[in-house]
Design a protein around this motif. Sequence first.
Motif, PDB file in Angstrom:
ATOM      1  N   ALA A  25       1.067  -1.268   0.160  1.00  0.00           N
ATOM      2  CA  ALA A  25      -0.036   0.137   0.109  1.00  0.00           C
ATOM      3  C   ALA A  25       1.011   1.251   0.067  1.00  0.00           C
ATOM      4  O   ALA A  25       0.662   2.153  -0.443  1.00  0.00           O
ATOM      5  N   ALA A  26       2.079   1.226   0.907  1.00  0.00           N
ATOM      6  CA  ALA A  26       2.908   2.326   0.851  1.00  0.00           C
ATOM      7  C   ALA A  26       3.642   2.625  -0.568  1.00  0.00           C
ATOM      8  O   ALA A  26       3.728   3.693  -1.023  1.00  0.00           O
ATOM      9  N   LYS A  27       3.917   1.421  -1.123  1.00  0.00           N
ATOM     10  CA  LYS A  27       4.358   1.709  -2.463  1.00  0.00           C
ATOM     11  C   LYS A  27       3.459   2.295  -3.631  1.00  0.00           C
ATOM     12  O   LYS A  27       3.784   3.339  -4.486  1.00  0.00           O
ATOM     13  N   GLN A  28       2.243   1.786  -3.549  1.00  0.00           N
ATOM     14  CA  GLN A  28       1.180   2.460  -4.265  1.00  0.00           C
ATOM     15  C   GLN A  28       0.864   3.921  -3.902  1.00  0.00           C
ATOM     16  O   GLN A  28       0.679   4.639  -4.989  1.00  0.00           O
ATOM     17  N   VAL A  29       0.970   4.244  -2.684  1.00  0.00           N
ATOM     18  CA  VAL A  29       0.848   5.722  -2.345  1.00  0.00           C
ATOM     19  C   VAL A  29       1.910   6.508  -2.918  1.00  0.00           C
ATOM     20  O   VAL A  29       1.671   7.499  -3.162  1.00  0.00           O
ATOM     21  N   GLY A  30       3.142   6.024  -2.722  1.00  0.00           N
ATOM     22  CA  GLY A  30       4.181   6.650  -3.250  1.00  0.00           C
ATOM     23  C   GLY A  30       4.272   6.882  -4.628  1.00  0.00           C
ATOM     24  O   GLY A  30       4.668   7.982  -5.057  1.00  0.00           O
ATOM     25  N   LYS A  31       3.745   5.746  -5.434  1.00  0.00           N
ATOM     26  CA  LYS A  31       3.565   5.899  -6.905  1.00  0.00           C
ATOM     27  C   LYS A  31       2.658   6.973  -7.183  1.00  0.00           C
ATOM     28  O   LYS A  31       2.943   7.805  -8.082  1.00  0.00           O
ATOM     29  N   ARG A  32       1.755   7.234  -6.731  1.00  0.00           N
ATOM     30  CA  ARG A  32       0.490   8.140  -6.862  1.00  0.00           C
ATOM     31  C   ARG A  32       0.893   9.348  -6.433  1.00  0.00           C
ATOM     32  O   ARG A  32       0.733  10.395  -6.959  1.00  0.00           O
ATOM     33  N   TYR A  33       1.531   9.753  -5.144  1.00  0.00           N
ATOM     34  CA  TYR A  33       1.395  10.947  -4.562  1.00  0.00           C
ATOM     35  C   TYR A  33       2.922  11.600  -4.523  1.00  0.00           C
ATOM     36  O   TYR A  33       3.035  12.837  -4.391  1.00  0.00           O
ATOM     37  N   VAL A  34       3.913  10.806  -4.802  1.00  0.00           N
ATOM     38  CA  VAL A  34       5.435  11.221  -4.405  1.00  0.00           C
ATOM     39  C   VAL A  34       5.825  11.649  -5.944  1.00  0.00           C
ATOM     40  O   VAL A  34       5.801  10.688  -6.974  1.00  0.00           O
ATOM     41  N   PRO A  35       6.176  12.827  -6.173  1.00  0.00           N
ATOM     42  CA  PRO A  35       6.701  13.328  -7.794  1.00  0.00           C
ATOM     43  C   PRO A  35       7.803  12.349  -8.025  1.00  0.00           C
ATOM     44  O   PRO A  35       8.620  12.323  -6.948  1.00  0.00           O
TER      45      PRO A  35
END
Length: 191
Positions: free
Chosen positions: A179-189
């Motif tokens: 989940a953290a990986k998906q959040v990072g892909k989505r919200y971290v430039p």
Amino acid sequence: MADPRLFPSGSDDRRDDSGRRLYNPYQDLNIPYKQLYDLPTSPEFLFQEEAIAQRRSWGENLTYYTGIGYLGGAVVGAALGLRDAARGAEPGEPAKIRANRVLNSCGSSGRRFGNTLGVIGLMYAGIESAMVAARDRDDWINSVAAGLGTGALFRAANGPRSAAVAGAVGGVLAGAAAAAKQVGKRYVPAL
């Protein structure tokens, strides 16, 4: 001018001071600089199917998780060993004895934690790669199943209850990491 049959490919008849003809091995290479040194920046694949699947191979996955686990465990273990060595130091102890205590404690704890996390990484990578091969799909379900299997397998020798608890913890940790990986892909430039 010299006979053109003696100097094929349009080579010129340049001579040095002693009268010998100079040889230039690059004179017939009319390759533009850009073509020669402009290398592709994207990865090259032999088959188109490899380009579609953006994933490490099972061997790379195994090496990566085992290495990261061992390195992380060794660093954490060395830090804990340093703490234990600092606690065990006695006042008035010579510096040589303290240094020996620190090195022994850091090495012992670092090796123990490194081996433990390296084995966990090895099991996780193996189970995850087996799941990808069995399902022919790479998604979060494989990560969670690998976490469940790794936790259960790692603590299986302590009994079924311990294996079940460790499997649940492993599944939750793997799910949180996915989940953290998906959040990072989505919200971290991307950098």
